[in-house]
Design an enzyme around this catalytic site. Structure first.
Site, PDB file in Angstrom:
ATOM      1  N   TYR A  74       0.795  -1.114  -0.167  1.00 26.04           N
ATOM      2  CA  TYR A  74       0.045  -0.003  -0.095  1.00 26.04           C
ATOM      3  C   TYR A  74       0.804   1.264  -0.093  1.00 26.04           C
ATOM      4  O   TYR A  74       1.852   1.344   0.753  1.00 26.04           O
ATOM      5  CB  TYR A  74      -0.872  -0.124   1.089  1.00 26.04           C
ATOM      6  CG  TYR A  74      -1.669   1.414   1.266  1.00 26.04           C
ATOM      7  CD1 TYR A  74      -2.875   1.654   0.379  1.00 26.04           C
ATOM      8  CD2 TYR A  74      -1.333   2.263   2.264  1.00 26.04           C
ATOM      9  CE1 TYR A  74      -3.589   2.757   0.545  1.00 26.04           C
ATOM     10  CE2 TYR A  74      -2.098   3.403   2.224  1.00 26.04           C
ATOM     11  CZ  TYR A  74      -3.178   3.647   1.632  1.00 26.04           C
ATOM     12  OH  TYR A  74      -3.968   4.978   1.547  1.00 26.04           O
ATOM     13  N   GLY A  81      -6.077   5.372  -0.123  1.00 29.67           N
ATOM     14  CA  GLY A  81      -7.429   5.240   0.305  1.00 29.67           C
ATOM     15  C   GLY A  81      -8.152   4.060  -0.217  1.00 29.67           C
ATOM     16  O   GLY A  81      -7.678   2.969  -0.241  1.00 29.67           O
ATOM     17  N   HIS A 104      -3.544  16.229  -3.038  1.00 28.44           N
ATOM     18  CA  HIS A 104      -3.911  16.305  -1.693  1.00 28.44           C
ATOM     19  C   HIS A 104      -3.755  17.558  -1.124  1.00 28.44           C
ATOM     20  O   HIS A 104      -4.443  18.002   0.281  1.00 28.44           O
ATOM     21  CB  HIS A 104      -3.347  15.174  -0.781  1.00 28.44           C
ATOM     22  CG  HIS A 104      -3.719  13.878  -0.975  1.00 28.44           C
ATOM     23  ND1 HIS A 104      -3.775  13.251  -2.299  1.00 28.44           N
ATOM     24  CD2 HIS A 104      -4.168  12.618   0.007  1.00 28.44           C
ATOM     25  CE1 HIS A 104      -4.307  12.046  -2.119  1.00 28.44           C
ATOM     26  NE2 HIS A 104      -4.566  11.737  -0.716  1.00 28.44           N
ATOM     27  N   ASN A 216       0.666  11.441   5.581  1.00 31.83           N
ATOM     28  CA  ASN A 216       0.186  10.721   6.424  1.00 31.83           C
ATOM     29  C   ASN A 216       0.508  11.231   8.137  1.00 31.83           C
ATOM     30  O   ASN A 216       1.634  11.318   8.310  1.00 31.83           O
ATOM     31  CB  ASN A 216       0.539   9.172   6.348  1.00 31.83           C
ATOM     32  CG  ASN A 216      -0.869   8.316   5.882  1.00 31.83           C
ATOM     33  OD1 ASN A 216      -1.856   9.072   5.700  1.00 31.83           O
ATOM     34  ND2 ASN A 216      -0.545   7.182   5.308  1.00 31.83           N
ATOM     35  N   ARG A 303     -15.247  31.833  46.546  1.00 33.19           N
ATOM     36  CA  ARG A 303     -14.709  30.608  47.320  1.00 33.19           C
ATOM     37  C   ARG A 303     -14.289  29.293  46.900  1.00 33.19           C
ATOM     38  O   ARG A 303     -13.674  28.520  47.382  1.00 33.19           O
ATOM     39  CB  ARG A 303     -16.105  30.441  48.210  1.00 33.19           C
ATOM     40  CG  ARG A 303     -15.893  29.606  49.489  1.00 33.19           C
ATOM     41  CD  ARG A 303     -17.142  29.975  50.419  1.00 33.19           C
ATOM     42  NE  ARG A 303     -18.305  30.215  49.929  1.00 33.19           N
ATOM     43  CZ  ARG A 303     -19.315  29.508  50.087  1.00 33.19           C
ATOM     44  NH1 ARG A 303     -19.390  28.201  50.495  1.00 33.19           N
ATOM     45  NH2 ARG A 303     -20.652  29.760  49.574  1.00 33.19           N
TER      46      ARG A 303
END
Length: 523
Positions: A74, A81, A104, A216, A303
């Site tokens: 891959y 994708g 991208h 990535n 307080r």
């Protein structure tokens, strides 16, 4: 992190003055959030420790070896994708990485500040140092050359969904490596091609996996997180200080910050806030004045400062740890383990940890502003011997009446923005990436909340200083006296109505100038 004398990593001439900086060597050590922020802001020269360079080089050689094998890898010989089953011809594997970057780079909106781009580059280098991304030493050294020459990628703010990696912003971060995109140079944004030509650098031709390695991971949202975490730490300290001034101006009791009370709690952060208050209030007579509540039951916004500020500190500490772990982890996919001859695909590109952390911190910082606005409201309420709206002549003068309106408007906006972005997901990439973190939205929201929080604390500072000036019998602590002297040099006492927005801006500038020092001086 090792700092050495200036070194020359290449024979190229960097921009004027950059050779005078020290060189920080990137090692395998764990970097704190503050160290990363300091490197990004001071911008020293960067170099790789020899063992880090060797690890990266080994990873690059492994990719070179396996990329020619007839197997499905891959991001090396496949599409990206949902195109992961589409094989790429070996002759086109280099083109694949180039096309990956340009396709991208879909970021939109304003550019993030240069320090955020530097942070993203730095956190990216921490992932690359492990040698598991398959990037070559040549490409990593190109990133270092750009950093050392003060040529920093210009990154549009929006476009990441915080999973699959911060694909769009990181693509813009990487474009200058191949001679595209824009860069920050000497305070201007210019085309990367011209900046590289000025340095005598040719665009790189990316090798298999390198485009994917550059995009990535969630280094972009982690960079935004580092920036916000550092800012939060300073604002948390400032909130203790402004609260201590309000406590004196409102003539509060001295019961709620006593050590013995907080020894009954198992939350150490509450004790830390109480200790800060004791230090900041030492020497003040606020608890002895006629305006002090005889029942010693001050409103919760006073307080319960240790409880609320302490809870904010708990959240901050958790988030700081998560972001530090994220920045020092390997965020990429797939990962390559040459020593085991294994390629492993997984989810180290998902930003859920960062998204959750930033959403949680947004809630906490929204509450920090919320309780500060309530103290401001009480100071203007005409109680405890103070005039209405802290006006010397109420009626003719409105004093700080509408400054509180501004605070309320900002707090309302924060409450809306504190709704977590991470509870949403919009599937992408044909359902291959069917759950994303939306961590970038978490980061943007937090940044706006911090801007608003800064203003709310500045308005409290303005009101507290006025209350102290009008509380004639008050003897302030030494801390308060010093802070008020510095503050009054920038923002004069309000003796009659004037344009309040100018005072608010001056008060915020004063807080910005001093918040780091205040935080460092407190527990």
């Amino acid at each position: 992190m090792t700092t050495t004398e200036p070194t020359h990593r290449t024979g190229r001439a960097p921009h004027a003055g950059s050779e005078d900086r020290p060189t920080v060597e990137i090692t395998f050590e764990r970097y704190t959030v503050e160290e990363l922020y300091r490197i990004a802001v001071t911008a020293p020269r960067l170099a790789l420790a020899p063992d880090v360079a060797a690890k990266i080089e080994a990873g690059g050689r492994y990719i070179e070896r396996i990329s020619g094998e007839d197997r499905h890898i891959y991001g090396v010989n496949t599409g990206f994708g949902s195109l992961c089953e589409t094989r790429i011809d070996p002759a086109e594997m280099v083109d694949l990485q180039h096309k990956h970057l340009v396709s991208h780079a879909c970021g939109v909106g304003d550019l993030v500040p240069e320090r955020i781009s530097r942070l993203a580059m730095l956190v990216k280098l921490l992932t690359f140092r492990a040698g598991y991304s398959g990037i070559t030493l040549e490409t990593v050294e190109r990133l270092l050359e750009l950093w050392n020459a003060d040529v920093i990628p210009a990154v549009p703010k929006k476009g990441s969904v915080g999973a699959s990696g911060d694909l769009a912003p990181l693509a813009h971060l990487a474009l200058p490596v191949i001679g595209l995109g824009r860069v920050h140079v000497r305070g201007e944004v210019v085309e990367a091609a011209g900046a590289l030509a000025e340095l005598g650098l040719q665009p790189l031709r990316l090798r298999p996996k390198e485009g994917l390695a550059l995009t990535n991971g969630v280094q972009y949202i982690n960079a935004l997180a580092v920036d916000s975490v550092v800012r939060c730490g300073e604002l948390i300290g400032s909130a203790d200080l402004t609260a201590s001034l309000s406590i004196q101006g409102f003539s509060c009791a001295d019961t709620f910050y006593q050590r013995i009370l907080h020894e009954t709690s198992l939350h150490p952060e509450r004790g830390a806030v109480a200790a800060n208050l004791r230090n900041l209030l030492e020497g003040s007579n606020h608890h002895t004045l006629p305006g002090c509540n005889i029942a010693q039951e001050d409103p919760y916004s006073f307080r319960c400062v240790p409880q609320v500020h302490g809870a904010v500190r708990q959240t901050y500490a958790h988030v700081r740890t998560v972001i530090e772990q994220e920045c020092n982890s390997v965020s990429d996919n797939p990962l390559f383990f040459p020593e085991h001859d294994r390629v492993i695909l997984g989810g180290n590109l998902h930003g859920e940890s960062t998204a959750f952390a930033l959403d949680f911190l947004a809630i906490a910082m929204s509450e920090l502003a919320n309780i500060a606005e309530r103290r401001t409201y009480q100071l203007l309420s005409g109680q405890h011997g103070l005039p209405d709206f802290l006006a010397p002549r109420p009626g003719l003068d409105s004093g700080l009446m509408v400054a509180q309106y501004t605070s309320a408007a900002l707090v309302n906006e924060n409450k809306v923005l504190a709704t977590p972005a991470s509870i949403d997901t919009i599937p992408t990439c044909q359902l291959q990436e069917d759950h994303v973190s939306m961590g970038a939205t978490s980061a943007y929201k937090l940044d706006t909340i911090l801007d608003n929080c800064e203003y709310v604390l500045a308005i409290e500072l303005l009101a507290a200083a006025q209350a102290i000036d009008l509380n004639e019998e008050l003897r302030t602590s030494e801390w308060a006296a010093r802070v008020l002297r510095e503050f009054r040099a920038r923002v004069p006492r309000l003796d009659e109505d004037r344009q309040t927005s100018i005072d608010i801006e001056r008060s915020r500038d004063h807080l910005r100038t001093h918040r780091a020092a205040w935080a460092a001086a407190l527990a």
